[in-house]
Scaffold this motif. Structure first.
Motif, short mmCIF file in Angstrom:
data_model
loop_
_atom_site.label_atom_id
_atom_site.label_comp_id
_atom_site.label_asym_id
_atom_site.label_seq_id
_atom_site.Cartn_x
_atom_site.Cartn_y
_atom_site.Cartn_z
N ARG A 102 0.83 -1.21 0.00
CA ARG A 102 0.00 0.00 0.00
C ARG A 102 0.86 1.26 0.00
NH1 ARG A 102 -4.85 -0.58 4.20
NH2 ARG A 102 -5.81 0.84 2.71
N CYS A 125 3.34 5.93 2.12
CA CYS A 125 2.04 5.29 1.94
C CYS A 125 1.20 5.99 0.89
CB CYS A 125 1.29 5.25 3.28
SG CYS A 125 2.20 4.43 4.61
N VAL A 181 -4.00 6.12 4.70
CA VAL A 181 -3.16 4.94 4.85
C VAL A 181 -1.92 5.35 5.64
CG1 VAL A 181 -1.86 3.12 3.68
CG2 VAL A 181 -4.00 3.95 2.70
N CYS A 188 2.64 1.02 6.42
CA CYS A 188 1.37 1.30 5.74
C CYS A 188 0.31 0.26 6.10
CB CYS A 188 1.55 1.36 4.22
SG CYS A 188 2.83 2.53 3.68
N CYS A 220 -1.93 0.54 8.51
CA CYS A 220 -3.13 1.11 9.13
C CYS A 220 -4.04 1.75 8.09
CB CYS A 220 -2.73 2.17 10.17
SG CYS A 220 -1.69 1.53 11.51
N ASP A 221 -5.33 1.54 8.28
CA ASP A 221 -6.32 2.14 7.39
C ASP A 221 -7.21 3.06 8.21
OD1 ASP A 221 -8.17 2.84 5.53
OD2 ASP A 221 -8.76 0.81 4.96
N ASP A 222 -6.91 4.35 8.16
CA ASP A 222 -7.65 5.31 8.98
C ASP A 222 -9.02 5.65 8.41
OD1 ASP A 222 -5.57 5.29 10.70
OD2 ASP A 222 -4.83 7.30 10.26
N SER A 223 -9.38 5.05 7.27
CA SER A 223 -10.74 5.25 6.77
C SER A 223 -11.75 4.61 7.72
CB SER A 223 -10.90 4.67 5.36
OG SER A 223 -10.70 3.26 5.37
N ASP A 224 -11.28 3.68 8.57
CA ASP A 224 -12.15 3.07 9.57
C ASP A 224 -12.61 4.10 10.61
OD1 ASP A 224 -11.87 0.62 8.36
OD2 ASP A 224 -10.24 -0.04 9.66
N GLY A 262 -6.54 3.34 12.67
CA GLY A 262 -7.92 2.87 12.53
C GLY A 262 -8.77 2.95 13.78
#
Length: 486
Positions: free
Chosen positions: A147, A157, A166, A171, A173-177, A196
């Motif tokens: 990613r 990222c 991201v 990379c 972690c997905d902070d869109s969560d 996240g």
């Protein structure tokens, strides 16, 4: 001509900013006379309002056109509109701004030669391509988790829509969560997102910081403060004045923590040997808020001592302790000076004070002394030609020194991670640093959990910082007996 135009275009907005600042200062200085506010409520709030319409950024209260910012751990909010907070600057390798810059109002100001949101990238790279790539691999061996791209040993990222969702060293972690489904804001605009997960500002809670408390942060903190002055006794989290207590086991069957401020810890009622059973107070009393009230005929902090015993409690414990700091070496029950070793029926734990634990002679796979020796009271006696704690090293081998060292080298070309010596293609980790382990001495066994002061509670082996429990045991520190009741 172009230069003059450029200078003028820069000076005009700069002058306006300075003028605005001076104007605000003058207005604030005359806004109060004799302690009485001379501004209308509307005018006062207008001065405290941020461009997005929030009063003092939602982090303070407006007092006659001046923001009084909240004070909260681990730092404080500041700035004319409480817009700044230094403790949420991006971090890399656990260091804010990678220790290559300083935090200014939540943004990293990097030292010369470094860049990135956490100052994690070096402008000039001297790392070999292979070494750089290795440093970018996540624990699963994937470069930047597929990613991002690798730059001088650090992951850059993906940054779709310039939102930087991201994140993470690899990379991962997905902070869109953290995005609020209704507003699309990160943590509803009331918190910060870390890998996240939302960490909410004072007065807000919920997975996306979507709920607001009906009491002030200060009142919430007061209600959650335990008698010893700690928030939820350091055993829980405070949400709107109520403590959510942590429990060792989610089922609640082990180590129950309760009370208005989590002040009651039932684990205090477990005697050393009681980790083998669910009995509190040695089965001879009642646990009340972490204190044992003993039945008639029993005494001791954990009701472990029969009153009918001719020995005093101190004498009984002393006889069971032997050369250990724990009665029965933490592997059995002491009653009237006599040890009963646990777990029941396991002949590998034996001795007058349960001092012998032959399980210590077994490797992760269960083989005794590597198949090259026998066990004597928890220690391996190796056959001729073999040595090591588990008789895992041959004294001689048919390989050259160069061939041997090639097998001991890590990806960055260091032999045994610089923490051991190479022998017959295997790393012998430094005996002075007992916590160093692993195939290449890359592990730190100090990271393994302890219980009763024992690594892995003596009921498992520490494998590269994690406890590998023997059959019948579970828990982060192998502290919970799941086998047959005794």
């Amino acid at each position: 001509m172009h230069t003059e135009t450029l200078v003028q275009s820069m000076l005009v907005p700069l002058f306006l900013i300075l003028l605005s600042t001076v104007d605000d200062t003058l207005l604030q200085s005359v806004s109060q006379v004799g302690g009485v506010c001379k501004l209308t409520t509307e005018s006062s709030l207008r001065r405290c309002k941020t461009p997005d319409g929030k009063i003092c950024s939602g982090r303070g209260k407006c007092d006659c056109g001046i923001c009084i910012c909240e004070a909260r751990d681990p730092g404080k909010f500041y700035g004319p509109r409480c817009e700044c907070h230094d403790w949420v600057c991006a971090a890399h390798n656990g260091q804010p701004c990678n220790d290559r810059g300083y935090c200014d109002c939540g943004i990293c100001e990097c030292d010369e030669g470094w860049f990135g949101d956490a100052c994690q990238f070096q402008e000039e790279c001297n790392l070999p391509s292979k070494k750089s790539k290795e440093l970018c691999k996540n624990p699963q061996g994937v470069v930047c988790s597929n990613r991002g791209t690798c730059h001088c040993g650090s992951c850059m990222c993906e940054n779709e829509d310039n939102r930087g969702l991201v994140t993470g060293r690899f990379c991962e972690c997905d902070d869109s969560d953290c995005l609020d489904e209704d507003t699309g804001e990160v943590c509803g605009g009331h918190g910060q997102c870390y890998c996240g997960n939302c960490y909410c500002a004072a007065g807000w809670h919920g997975d996306k910081c979507e709920f607001q408390c009906d009491i002030s942060p200060w009142e919430s903190k007061r209600r959650c403060t335990s008698p010893d002055g700690k928030i939820c006794s350091n055993r829980g989290s405070c949400v709107c004045g109520e403590c959510n207590c942590y429990d060792v086991d989610p089922s609640g069957d082990w180590g129950d923590i309760h009370g208005d401020t989590c002040e009651c810890d039932e684990r205090n009622c477990h005697a050393t040997y009681d980790r083998y059973t669910d009995d509190f107070c040695s089965g001879n009393g009642q646990c009340n808020c972490g204190r044992c009230d003993c039945k008639e005929g029993w005494a001791g902090k954990k009701c472990e001592h029969p009153v009918s015993c001719s020995l005093s409690l101190e004498s009984s414990v002393k006889k069971c302790r032997g050369k250990s700091n724990l009665p029965c070496f933490g592997r059995g029950q002491c009653q009237c000076g006599q040890c009963t070793c646990f777990p029941p029926g396991d002949s590998r734990v034996h001795g007058k004070n349960c001092e012998c634990d032959d399980r210590q002679c077994e490797g992760i796979g269960g083989e005794v002394c590597g198949g090259h020796g026998y066990c004597s009271c928890g220690r391996c006696i190796c056959e001729k030609g073999w040595f090591g704690k588990l008789c895992q090293f041959p004294r001689s081998c048919d390989m050259s020194d160069t061939e041997s060292k090639e097998l001991c080298e890590t990806s960055d070309g260091v032999i045994c991670s610089g923490k051991g010596s190479c022998h017959c293609g295997k790393c012998i980790c430094s005996p002075q640093d007992w916590w160093v382990s692993g195939e290449y001495c890359e592990c730190d066994d100090r990271e393994c959990d302890k219980h009763d002061g024992l690594t892995c509670t003596g009921n498992g082996l520490c494998n590269c910082g994690n406890c590998e429990c023997w059959d019948g045991w579970t828990g982060n520190a192998c502290e919970i007996w799941m086998g047959t009741e005794y």
